[in-house]
Design a protein around this motif. Structure first.
Motif, mmCIF file in Angstrom:
data_model
loop_
_atom_site.group_PDB
_atom_site.id
_atom_site.type_symbol
_atom_site.label_atom_id
_atom_site.label_comp_id
_atom_site.label_asym_id
_atom_site.label_seq_id
_atom_site.Cartn_x
_atom_site.Cartn_y
_atom_site.Cartn_z
ATOM 1 N N GLY A 97 86.736 66.222 65.459
ATOM 2 C CA GLY A 97 86.625 65.750 66.843
ATOM 3 C C GLY A 97 87.776 64.847 67.233
ATOM 4 N N ASP A 98 87.449 63.614 67.619
ATOM 5 C CA ASP A 98 88.452 62.670 68.112
ATOM 6 C C ASP A 98 89.134 61.886 67.008
ATOM 7 O OD1 ASP A 98 87.765 63.415 70.694
ATOM 8 O OD2 ASP A 98 86.215 61.865 70.846
ATOM 9 N N TYR A 99 88.750 62.114 65.763
ATOM 10 C CA TYR A 99 89.246 61.248 64.693
ATOM 11 C C TYR A 99 89.824 62.046 63.528
ATOM 12 C CZ TYR A 99 86.579 57.631 67.100
ATOM 13 O OH TYR A 99 86.093 56.769 68.044
ATOM 14 N N GLN A 100 90.757 61.394 62.836
ATOM 15 C CA GLN A 100 91.228 61.886 61.545
ATOM 16 C C GLN A 100 91.048 60.767 60.530
ATOM 17 O OE1 GLN A 100 95.567 62.269 60.896
ATOM 18 N NE2 GLN A 100 95.826 61.767 63.086
ATOM 19 N N LEU A 101 90.748 61.165 59.309
ATOM 20 C CA LEU A 101 90.413 60.204 58.262
ATOM 21 C C LEU A 101 91.563 60.063 57.282
ATOM 22 C CD1 LEU A 101 88.148 58.455 56.926
ATOM 23 C CD2 LEU A 101 87.475 60.512 55.663
ATOM 24 N N MET A 102 91.885 58.843 56.936
ATOM 25 C CA MET A 102 92.901 58.550 55.928
ATOM 26 C C MET A 102 92.281 57.630 54.876
ATOM 27 S SD MET A 102 96.059 57.785 58.517
ATOM 28 C CE MET A 102 96.524 58.975 59.795
ATOM 29 N N ILE A 103 92.735 57.773 53.648
ATOM 30 C CA ILE A 103 92.170 57.004 52.534
ATOM 31 C C ILE A 103 93.254 56.136 51.914
ATOM 32 C CG2 ILE A 103 91.036 57.142 50.276
ATOM 33 C CD1 ILE A 103 89.891 59.836 51.156
ATOM 34 N N VAL A 104 92.893 54.876 51.645
ATOM 35 C CA VAL A 104 93.819 53.924 51.033
ATOM 36 C C VAL A 104 93.193 53.393 49.749
ATOM 37 C CG1 VAL A 104 95.093 51.764 51.314
ATOM 38 C CG2 VAL A 104 94.701 53.247 53.301
ATOM 39 N N GLY A 105 93.882 53.565 48.643
ATOM 40 C CA GLY A 105 93.415 53.024 47.371
ATOM 41 C C GLY A 105 94.063 51.684 47.111
ATOM 42 N N SER A 106 93.259 50.687 46.782
ATOM 43 C CA SER A 106 93.775 49.334 46.547
ATOM 44 C C SER A 106 93.564 48.918 45.101
ATOM 45 C CB SER A 106 93.062 48.335 47.467
ATOM 46 O OG SER A 106 93.420 47.007 47.146
ATOM 47 N N GLU A 107 94.526 48.185 44.561
ATOM 48 C CA GLU A 107 94.406 47.661 43.201
ATOM 49 C C GLU A 107 93.563 46.390 43.166
ATOM 50 O OE1 GLU A 107 98.325 47.000 41.769
ATOM 51 O OE2 GLU A 107 98.937 49.103 41.901
ATOM 52 N N TYR A 108 93.349 45.799 44.323
ATOM 53 C CA TYR A 108 92.669 44.511 44.380
ATOM 54 C C TYR A 108 91.150 44.672 44.434
ATOM 55 C CZ TYR A 108 97.336 42.791 45.618
ATOM 56 O OH TYR A 108 98.674 42.491 45.636
ATOM 57 N N ALA A 109 90.458 43.694 43.876
ATOM 58 C CA ALA A 109 88.993 43.724 43.847
ATOM 59 C C ALA A 109 88.404 43.365 45.205
ATOM 60 C CB ALA A 109 88.483 42.741 42.790
ATOM 61 N N VAL A 110 87.262 43.947 45.495
ATOM 62 C CA VAL A 110 86.532 43.623 46.724
ATOM 63 C C VAL A 110 86.219 42.127 46.752
ATOM 64 C CG1 VAL A 110 84.349 43.965 47.958
ATOM 65 C CG2 VAL A 110 85.530 45.917 46.948
ATOM 66 N N ALA A 111 86.349 41.522 47.939
ATOM 67 C CA ALA A 111 86.016 40.112 48.190
ATOM 68 C C ALA A 111 87.061 39.135 47.661
ATOM 69 C CB ALA A 111 84.642 39.751 47.629
ATOM 70 N N SER A 112 88.161 39.648 47.082
ATOM 71 C CA SER A 112 89.218 38.743 46.617
ATOM 72 C C SER A 112 90.106 38.333 47.785
ATOM 73 C CB SER A 112 90.058 39.427 45.536
ATOM 74 O OG SER A 112 90.720 40.569 46.071
ATOM 75 N N ASP A 113 90.791 37.209 47.635
ATOM 76 C CA ASP A 113 91.721 36.763 48.682
ATOM 77 C C ASP A 113 92.821 37.798 48.888
ATOM 78 O OD1 ASP A 113 90.306 34.434 49.016
ATOM 79 O OD2 ASP A 113 91.551 33.260 47.641
ATOM 80 N N GLU A 114 93.240 38.434 47.778
ATOM 81 C CA GLU A 114 94.325 39.414 47.868
ATOM 82 C C GLU A 114 93.915 40.619 48.726
ATOM 83 O OE1 GLU A 114 94.737 37.050 44.131
ATOM 84 O OE2 GLU A 114 93.113 38.197 45.072
ATOM 85 N N VAL A 115 92.710 41.133 48.503
ATOM 86 C CA VAL A 115 92.300 42.307 49.276
ATOM 87 C C VAL A 115 92.038 41.941 50.733
ATOM 88 C CG1 VAL A 115 89.757 42.337 49.086
ATOM 89 C CG2 VAL A 115 91.031 44.477 48.982
ATOM 90 N N ASN A 116 91.576 40.716 50.989
ATOM 91 C CA ASN A 116 91.354 40.290 52.375
ATOM 92 C C ASN A 116 92.677 40.195 53.135
ATOM 93 O OD1 ASN A 116 88.589 40.139 52.015
ATOM 94 N ND2 ASN A 116 88.621 37.970 51.455
#
Length: 703
Positions: free
Chosen positions: A466-485
């Protein structure tokens, strides 16, 4: 109220019969109430991350996904396993290399970055992506996760938040009945030490247990409750409403001395007196729970409504069901009478008032470090971190991190009209962001070597709809860390540059929103709870100074309780920092109100300052200790037993808070009265001597 008391006594048998019959619909309501195991769903619905989750489900037909880490398997076996997983109910698709091309074609044809993202040759492992056609925490998704685990039979590890939520459900469902059992056993021990009948604790627990069942059953009208509320509701309701039963019993015993041989009349007057005292006492507790309803993070609303309702139902059962039980089973109660094991500690009252300067000095000495610890206690927001490391989801997430350096996975919802050139430029910029392992869109996923017309339709539907396309980003940082924020902020600024309507969604962006929202909630809930209880105390005592003194004393206990983790290097789950202060204030300020009532009564009857304060402490110390120990008993064992850190931490803090509040009220509050007696009398109504009254009240009477 005496008419009500006489009515309860008269109709005690019908009341008891009806109360037992009401357990049937309550039990049915309990089993029909859905339990929500996903804390993130309590974020406000109007924020971008939550809107994006809805779009993902509505537009792409996929509300969640899992990465499967597959180790040491032949490609043909992996392909066969993928087909079996794809056949599981509510699995929308299962994607691996053979979804794009026949496994006879070498996987090296994939772009290098894509190949490296999905394969680890050293560990002989590969990644598989499972897409679900239901939301992350729905019953359908959790059932699908369990079915996938059966299919893979230990040959693959299912990671992701859906797996975490599933394990939370399995663990919580197993432990919650044990929480209640532990709380009941410890409550029986405390009551056995403090009561003068062997069977009266049984009737206390039966009455409170019925109130708990009514409370949990009536949640069916809410539709669902959180697993945190389900786990805490019974033990917390037991802890905060036990006082009411103890008060009724003591009042009944006093009235029997007043009306010897007429137990029905004694009970009618006991009910009347209990209603007057308990309703006033329960208002502060209810106010504390209602304050949680002002949180933007609606887990507070969920817990606040259920617990406020539980306190009200506890009061109702205390003045209807419990008196009926006591009168009907009077012979059994009398036959099991014995002397209370706990000694009378009122004798130390004089010693405390004689040494009030020492306790004021201790207050001032401890206050600074307590406030420092309170403001410097570390909290964590990683929801998976509340669970034991031995669970399947935790081991899977660890495999994902170790073998693929993947701490978090973000998703970008961009406009489908975004040109391939702009999409590539955007992804190139995102790839340069610190900690980004890879950013993939439709074109980068299939690669230039595979013509678009050869791409299966199901793969196209996954990436573009429809109106959207999806892209995926893989991060090395842990969830809730200052780095990922920080990474989320940087990625968001990039995508908005290319597409102002683009959204960054996923667990890490949601958790970042959770951090920001709950920081505001902490301040709001504190202000509301302190303000509400301040007003209640001011109204009850018609005083300007007493609300300041009483709230300050309990807040001091809260500072100590919440400051201890700073010095023990303990990191608390985020929800603890928000709700514990409010619960501790609402549930234990009653201790201070009890003593203040006696102090006021003694002063109004002409007692001198020290005499009045000593009598107030002597007359209330036993009730305060029993009340605190009851709260402690209901929560301490659960805190020690629970393997869910969010539940364990909350219960441990509540148990410790009850004991700290007990000591602070017994030692610090009388000392405050000694110092500020003149100010209290000048700014409060009812502390002046009344002609024709006794000098001081009977210190031995209860509450």
């Amino acid at each position: 109220m005496i008419k009500f008391g006489k009515g309860v006594v008269k109709f005690r048998v019908p009341i008891l019969i009806i109360s037992f019959l009401l357990l049937i619909p309550a039990a049915l309501g309990y089993f029909k109430t859905r339990v929500n195991y996903d804390i993130l769903t309590y974020l406000p619905k109007d924020i971008e991350t939550m809107k994006g989750q809805d779009i993902l489900l509505d537009q792409f037909g996929s509300g969640s996904f899992s990465f499967l880490v597959v180790e040491g398997m032949q490609e043909k076996d992996i392909s066969a396993m993928r087909e079996d997983i794809a056949d599981v109910d509510h699995v929308k698709d299962c994607i691996w290399y053979d979804s794009l091309s026949d496994i006879s074609i070498p996987m090296d044809m994939l772009p290098d970055e894509v190949y490296d993202f999905f394969n680890n040759d050293e560990a002989d492992s590969t990644l598989m992506v499972v897409l679900y056609d239901s939301s992350m925490s729905s019953d359908e998704t959790m059932n699908a996760v369990q079915e996938i685990r059966k299919v893979v039979d230990g040959k693959a590890f299912v990671s992701g938040m859906s797996a975490v939520v599933t394990d939370t459900k399995l663990l919580s469902d197993k432990e919650v009945p044990i929480y209640v059992l532990i709380a009941v056993v410890l409550a029986v021990i405390v009551l056995s030490l403090t009561m003068d009948s062997a069977v009266i604790p049984v009737f206390f627990l039966l009455s409170i247990g019925m109130a708990i069942v009514y409370n949990l059953g009536s949640n069916v009208f809410k539709g669902e409750i959180s697993y945190v509320t389900q786990a805490l509701a019974a033990v917390l309701q037991l802890g905060v409403t036990m006082d009411y039963s103890i008060f009724l019993w003591h009042s009944y015993e006093e009235q029997q001395e007043r009306f010897p041989g007429d137990k029905e009349r004694a009970m009618a007057h006991a009910i009347s007196g209990t209603i007057t005292s308990v309703v006033g006492s329960s208002i502060t507790t209810v106010a504390g729970f209602v304050a949680l309803c002002f949180m933007s993070f609606t887990l507070g609303l969920d817990l606040g409504i259920v617990m406020a309702k539980g306190v009200v139902l506890g009061v109702i059962c205390c003045v209807t069901v419990l008196p009926s039980m006591i009168l009907i089973f009077d012979k059994a109660i009398e036959k099991t009478r014995h002397k209370a094991i706990m000694p009378d500690l009122g004798k130390i009252a004089g010693w405390i008032t004689n040494h009030y300067v020492v306790f004021i000095a201790l207050f001032l000495l401890i206050l600074g470090p307590a406030i420092y610890g309170y403001t410097h206690t570390d909290v964590y927001y990683d929801l998976a971190g509340t669970l034991p490391k031995t669970l399947d989801s935790q081991m899977a997430n660890e495999k994902l991190d170790e073998q693929y350096d993947m701490g978090a996975t973000h998703m970008i919802l961009a406009n489908s009209s975004l040109s391939a050139k702009d999409a590539k430029a955007m992804l190139d910029e995102i790839n340069d962001v610190d900690g980004v392992k890879m950013a993939l869109g439709f074109d980068s996923l299939v690669g230039p070597a595979i013509p678009k017309e050869f791409i299966p339709d199901n793969i196209k539907e996954i990436m573009i709809s429809g109106d959207y396309q999806l892209m995926i980003v893989g991060s090395e940082y842990a969830v809730a860390s200052d780095e990922v924020n920080n990474q989320c902020d940087e990625i968001k600024s990039i995508i908005k540059k290319y597409d102002p309507t683009a959204m960054l969604i996923g667990e890490a962006p949601c958790t970042k929103d959770l951090i920001e929202i709950t920081d505001e909630d902490f301040a709001r809930v504190s202000v509301v709870s302190i303000g509400a209880i301040f007003i209640i105390i001011a109204f009850v005592f018609k005083s300007i100074s007493l609300p300041i003194i009483l709230v300050s004393v309990i807040e001091f206990a809260i500072f100590i309780n919440m400051g201890i983790p700073c010095y023990t290097k303990t990191t608390l789950p985020f929800i603890a920092s928000i709700v514990i202060g409010t619960i501790q204030l609402g549930a234990t300020v009653d201790y201070a109100i009890l003593m203040t009532n006696r102090y006021k009564r003694a002063r109004s009857r002409g007692a001198e300052k020290k005499e009045a304060i000593t009598a107030a402490l002597e007359g209330s110390i036993q009730s305060i200790i029993v009340s605190a120990l009851s709260f402690f008993a209901a929560t301490f064992g659960v805190g020690m037993y629970s393997n869910i850190d969010m539940i364990s931490s909350l219960c441990s803090l509540m148990a410790r808070g009850a004991i700290i509040s007990m000591f602070v009220v017994i030692f610090i509050l009388p000392s405050m009265f000694m110092v500020f007696d003149r100010v209290i009398r000048a700014t409060s109504v009812g502390f002046k001597y009344k002609e024709g009254t006794a000098t001081i009240p009977d210190a031995k009477s209860n509450k």
